[in-house]
Design a protein around this motif. Structure first.
Motif, PDB file in Angstrom:
ATOM      1  N   GLY A  11       6.367   4.961   3.970  1.00  0.00           N
ATOM      2  CA  GLY A  11       5.671   4.167   4.980  1.00  0.00           C
ATOM      3  C   GLY A  11       4.464   3.445   4.423  1.00  0.00           C
ATOM      4  N   ALA A  12       3.668   4.132   3.610  1.00  0.00           N
ATOM      5  CA  ALA A  12       2.472   3.520   3.033  1.00  0.00           C
ATOM      6  C   ALA A  12       2.837   2.403   2.061  1.00  0.00           C
ATOM      7  CB  ALA A  12       1.635   4.580   2.324  1.00  0.00           C
ATOM      8  N   ALA A  13       3.928   2.571   1.325  1.00  0.00           N
ATOM      9  CA  ALA A  13       4.359   1.539   0.379  1.00  0.00           C
ATOM     10  C   ALA A  13       4.797   0.272   1.116  1.00  0.00           C
ATOM     11  CB  ALA A  13       5.503   2.062  -0.487  1.00  0.00           C
ATOM     12  N   PHE A  14       5.437   0.436   2.273  1.00  0.00           N
ATOM     13  CA  PHE A  14       5.824  -0.731   3.074  1.00  0.00           C
ATOM     14  C   PHE A  14       4.589  -1.517   3.510  1.00  0.00           C
ATOM     15  CE2 PHE A  14       6.281  -2.582   7.296  1.00  0.00           C
ATOM     16  CZ  PHE A  14       7.305  -3.487   7.076  1.00  0.00           C
ATOM     17  N   ILE A  15       3.576  -0.812   3.997  1.00  0.00           N
ATOM     18  CA  ILE A  15       2.343  -1.468   4.430  1.00  0.00           C
ATOM     19  C   ILE A  15       1.679  -2.180   3.254  1.00  0.00           C
ATOM     20  CG2 ILE A  15       0.044  -1.120   5.408  1.00  0.00           C
ATOM     21  CD1 ILE A  15       2.357  -0.757   7.376  1.00  0.00           C
ATOM     22  N   ARG A  16       1.687  -1.533   2.110  1.00  0.00           N
ATOM     23  CA  ARG A  16       1.082  -2.124   0.919  1.00  0.00           C
ATOM     24  C   ARG A  16       1.801  -3.405   0.523  1.00  0.00           C
ATOM     25  NH1 ARG A  16       1.569  -3.927  -4.487  1.00  0.00           N
ATOM     26  NH2 ARG A  16      -0.095  -3.093  -5.790  1.00  0.00           N
ATOM     27  N   GLY A  17       3.125  -3.412   0.608  1.00  0.00           N
ATOM     28  CA  GLY A  17       3.879  -4.611   0.282  1.00  0.00           C
ATOM     29  C   GLY A  17       3.615  -5.742   1.257  1.00  0.00           C
ATOM     30  N   LEU A  18       3.409  -5.392   2.523  1.00  0.00           N
ATOM     31  CA  LEU A  18       3.156  -6.388   3.549  1.00  0.00           C
ATOM     32  C   LEU A  18       1.762  -6.992   3.438  1.00  0.00           C
ATOM     33  CD1 LEU A  18       3.945  -7.834   6.225  1.00  0.00           C
ATOM     34  CD2 LEU A  18       3.101  -5.805   7.425  1.00  0.00           C
ATOM     35  N   THR A  19       0.778  -6.166   3.076  1.00  0.00           N
ATOM     36  CA  THR A  19      -0.618  -6.603   3.146  1.00  0.00           C
ATOM     37  C   THR A  19      -1.333  -6.704   1.808  1.00  0.00           C
ATOM     38  OG1 THR A  19      -1.486  -4.361   3.368  1.00  0.00           O
ATOM     39  CG2 THR A  19      -0.791  -5.465   5.384  1.00  0.00           C
ATOM     40  N   GLY A  20      -0.887  -5.936   0.799  1.00  0.00           N
ATOM     41  CA  GLY A  20      -1.599  -5.886  -0.472  1.00  0.00           C
ATOM     42  C   GLY A  20      -2.612  -4.762  -0.522  1.00  0.00           C
ATOM     43  N   PHE A  21      -2.772  -4.021   0.578  1.00  0.00           N
ATOM     44  CA  PHE A  21      -3.705  -2.901   0.594  1.00  0.00           C
ATOM     45  C   PHE A  21      -3.188  -1.857   1.573  1.00  0.00           C
ATOM     46  CE2 PHE A  21      -5.056  -5.726   3.974  1.00  0.00           C
ATOM     47  CZ  PHE A  21      -5.393  -4.880   5.019  1.00  0.00           C
ATOM     48  N   GLY A  22      -3.901  -0.740   1.671  1.00  0.00           N
ATOM     49  CA  GLY A  22      -3.549   0.285   2.643  1.00  0.00           C
ATOM     50  C   GLY A  22      -2.780   1.454   2.082  1.00  0.00           C
ATOM     51  N   PHE A  23      -2.327   1.390   0.820  1.00  0.00           N
ATOM     52  CA  PHE A  23      -1.504   2.464   0.265  1.00  0.00           C
ATOM     53  C   PHE A  23      -2.270   3.787   0.251  1.00  0.00           C
ATOM     54  CE2 PHE A  23       0.516   4.675  -3.427  1.00  0.00           C
ATOM     55  CZ  PHE A  23       1.758   4.868  -2.843  1.00  0.00           C
ATOM     56  N   GLY A  24      -3.410   3.805  -0.429  1.00  0.00           N
ATOM     57  CA  GLY A  24      -4.194   5.035  -0.481  1.00  0.00           C
ATOM     58  C   GLY A  24      -4.820   5.391   0.848  1.00  0.00           C
ATOM     59  N   ILE A  25      -5.312   4.382   1.571  1.00  0.00           N
ATOM     60  CA  ILE A  25      -5.970   4.625   2.852  1.00  0.00           C
ATOM     61  C   ILE A  25      -5.017   5.324   3.817  1.00  0.00           C
ATOM     62  CG2 ILE A  25      -6.996   3.504   4.873  1.00  0.00           C
ATOM     63  CD1 ILE A  25      -7.940   1.280   2.967  1.00  0.00           C
ATOM     64  N   LEU A  26      -3.757   4.895   3.826  1.00  0.00           N
ATOM     65  CA  LEU A  26      -2.780   5.490   4.714  1.00  0.00           C
ATOM     66  C   LEU A  26      -2.259   6.822   4.191  1.00  0.00           C
ATOM     67  CD1 LEU A  26      -0.676   2.334   5.618  1.00  0.00           C
ATOM     68  CD2 LEU A  26      -2.105   3.642   7.181  1.00  0.00           C
ATOM     69  N   LEU A  27      -2.037   6.891   2.883  1.00  0.00           N
ATOM     70  CA  LEU A  27      -1.309   8.029   2.328  1.00  0.00           C
ATOM     71  C   LEU A  27      -2.183   9.252   2.083  1.00  0.00           C
ATOM     72  CD1 LEU A  27       1.421   9.010   1.446  1.00  0.00           C
ATOM     73  CD2 LEU A  27       1.085   7.923  -0.778  1.00  0.00           C
ATOM     74  N   VAL A  28      -3.423   9.050   1.636  1.00  0.00           N
ATOM     75  CA  VAL A  28      -4.253  10.203   1.287  1.00  0.00           C
ATOM     76  C   VAL A  28      -4.499  11.146   2.464  1.00  0.00           C
ATOM     77  CG1 VAL A  28      -6.511  10.961   0.475  1.00  0.00           C
ATOM     78  CG2 VAL A  28      -5.353   9.114  -0.694  1.00  0.00           C
ATOM     79  N   PRO A  29      -4.909  10.650   3.653  1.00  0.00           N
ATOM     80  CA  PRO A  29      -5.158  11.598   4.743  1.00  0.00           C
ATOM     81  C   PRO A  29      -3.941  12.436   5.101  1.00  0.00           C
ATOM     82  CG  PRO A  29      -6.063   9.447   5.276  1.00  0.00           C
ATOM     83  CD  PRO A  29      -5.215   9.267   4.053  1.00  0.00           C
TER      84      PRO A  29
ATOM     85  N   LEU B  54       1.163  -2.353 -12.316  1.00  0.00           N
ATOM     86  CA  LEU B  54       1.696  -2.860 -13.582  1.00  0.00           C
ATOM     87  C   LEU B  54       2.925  -3.743 -13.364  1.00  0.00           C
ATOM     88  CD1 LEU B  54       1.358   0.274 -15.903  1.00  0.00           C
ATOM     89  CD2 LEU B  54      -0.051  -1.789 -15.916  1.00  0.00           C
ATOM     90  N   THR B  55       3.670  -3.469 -12.304  1.00  0.00           N
ATOM     91  CA  THR B  55       4.857  -4.294 -12.023  1.00  0.00           C
ATOM     92  C   THR B  55       4.483  -5.658 -11.445  1.00  0.00           C
ATOM     93  OG1 THR B  55       5.197  -3.513  -9.734  1.00  0.00           O
ATOM     94  CG2 THR B  55       6.143  -2.177 -11.516  1.00  0.00           C
ATOM     95  N   GLU B  56       3.210  -5.833 -11.044  1.00  0.00           N
ATOM     96  CA  GLU B  56       2.777  -7.079 -10.421  1.00  0.00           C
ATOM     97  C   GLU B  56       1.703  -7.790 -11.224  1.00  0.00           C
ATOM     98  OE1 GLU B  56       3.447  -6.127  -5.735  1.00  0.00           O
ATOM     99  OE2 GLU B  56       1.802  -5.067  -6.710  1.00  0.00           O
ATOM    100  N   ILE B  57       1.661  -7.530 -12.521  1.00  0.00           N
ATOM    101  CA  ILE B  57       0.599  -8.063 -13.364  1.00  0.00           C
ATOM    102  C   ILE B  57       0.612  -9.586 -13.392  1.00  0.00           C
ATOM    103  CG2 ILE B  57       1.995  -7.914 -15.472  1.00  0.00           C
ATOM    104  CD1 ILE B  57      -1.790  -7.209 -15.139  1.00  0.00           C
ATOM    105  N   ARG B  58       1.777 -10.212 -13.327  1.00  0.00           N
ATOM    106  CA  ARG B  58       1.848 -11.681 -13.371  1.00  0.00           C
ATOM    107  C   ARG B  58       1.209 -12.296 -12.125  1.00  0.00           C
ATOM    108  NH1 ARG B  58       7.901 -13.400 -14.824  1.00  0.00           N
ATOM    109  NH2 ARG B  58       6.903 -15.460 -14.750  1.00  0.00           N
ATOM    110  N   LEU B  59       1.449 -11.702 -10.985  1.00  0.00           N
ATOM    111  CA  LEU B  59       0.827 -12.183  -9.748  1.00  0.00           C
ATOM    112  C   LEU B  59      -0.687 -12.050  -9.822  1.00  0.00           C
ATOM    113  CD1 LEU B  59       0.902 -13.012  -6.708  1.00  0.00           C
ATOM    114  CD2 LEU B  59       1.083 -10.564  -6.190  1.00  0.00           C
TER     115      LEU B  59
END
Length: 247
Positions: free
Chosen positions: A21-39, A63-68
């Protein structure tokens, strides 16, 4: 699955669901992975294990998005990233010295602060002054070590300004990637990174790639107001759920 023997089936199940779930949000927005997943993850694992496992996943993903990152990120991301590295180790040492229940409570409060920050009015496109940028970098470093959450100061810095969404996303991805690598290095240096935590992070990474890819397909296809509202709702729900669980 012998390499995950240090974790129970329930812990792994929580980690799988929350990571996707957190990875989906991160892909959509560029942030939120740790904020959502850690708690959420910190309720199933120790806070140190949760923070370091997430840093492993986030670092590999960046690392997979270094070109962007190199093509689209704002130059301010360089200064913020450098200061994140400085602040990460002290944050992780503070986490290791904090009682687990207290750490979980503080991590939930950090997540809640990110929800509040998303609701603040947007500012102009001008880059903030150097002092503000430095404060963002140092505080993001401390939060990287303590909670794997560089987002609360970084997200408002970029999302709260009228700059292209792709610039904001690439800048945040770059900073979060450096923050994650700094967290891994700090955990190794102070001796709190365990083999089972590395194994869990690596095992969950394919889910991160999949969830991030699905979220990326939606990036740019929803209105700015919709994705800000959606992310804000999820951030608030994650923080409140963690606080209710603790209380």
């Amino acid at each position: 699955m012998d390499f995950l023997a240090g974790f129970s089936a329930a812990q792994i199940a929580v980690a799988v669901a929350a990571t996707l779930g957190a990875a989906f949000i991160r892909g959509l927005t560029g942030f939120g992975f740790g904020i959502l997943l850690v708690p959420i993850l910190a309720l199933a694992l120790s806070p140190v294990e949760a923070v370091l496992a997430i840093n492993i996943m986030a670092g590999l993903l960046a690392l997979t998005e270094i070109r962007l990152i190199l093509r689209e990120a704002e130059r301010s991301a360089v200064m913020i990233s450098a200061l994140v590295v400085v602040g990460t180790a002290p944050g992780l040492m503070l986490l290791a010295a904090t009682p687990q229940d207290v750490a979980r409570f503080l991590i939930a409060l950090v997540a809640l602060s990110a929800f509040v920050a998303i609701l603040l009015p947007r500012r102009g496109a001008a880059q903030p002054k150097a002092g503000t940028t430095a404060a963002v970098g140092l505080s993001a470093g401390l939060l990287t070590g303590f909670a794997a959450m560089p987002g609360p100061p970084v997200v408002p810095y970029y999302v709260g300004r009228d700059i292209p969404r792709i610039t904001a996303k690439a800048s945040m991805i770059g900073i979060f990637g450096i923050a994650a690598i700094a967290g891994i290095g700090s955990g190794t240096a102070i001796g709190v990174l365990e083999g089972k935590t590395v194994a869990l992070g690596l095992a969950l990474f394919p889910l991160v790639l999949f969830g991030n890819w699905i979220g990326s397909l939606a990036f740019g296809k929803v209105s700015d107001r919709l994705w800000r509202s959606f992310v804000g709702t999820v951030l608030g729900a994650a923080a409140i759920a963690a606080l209710v669980k603790l209380i």
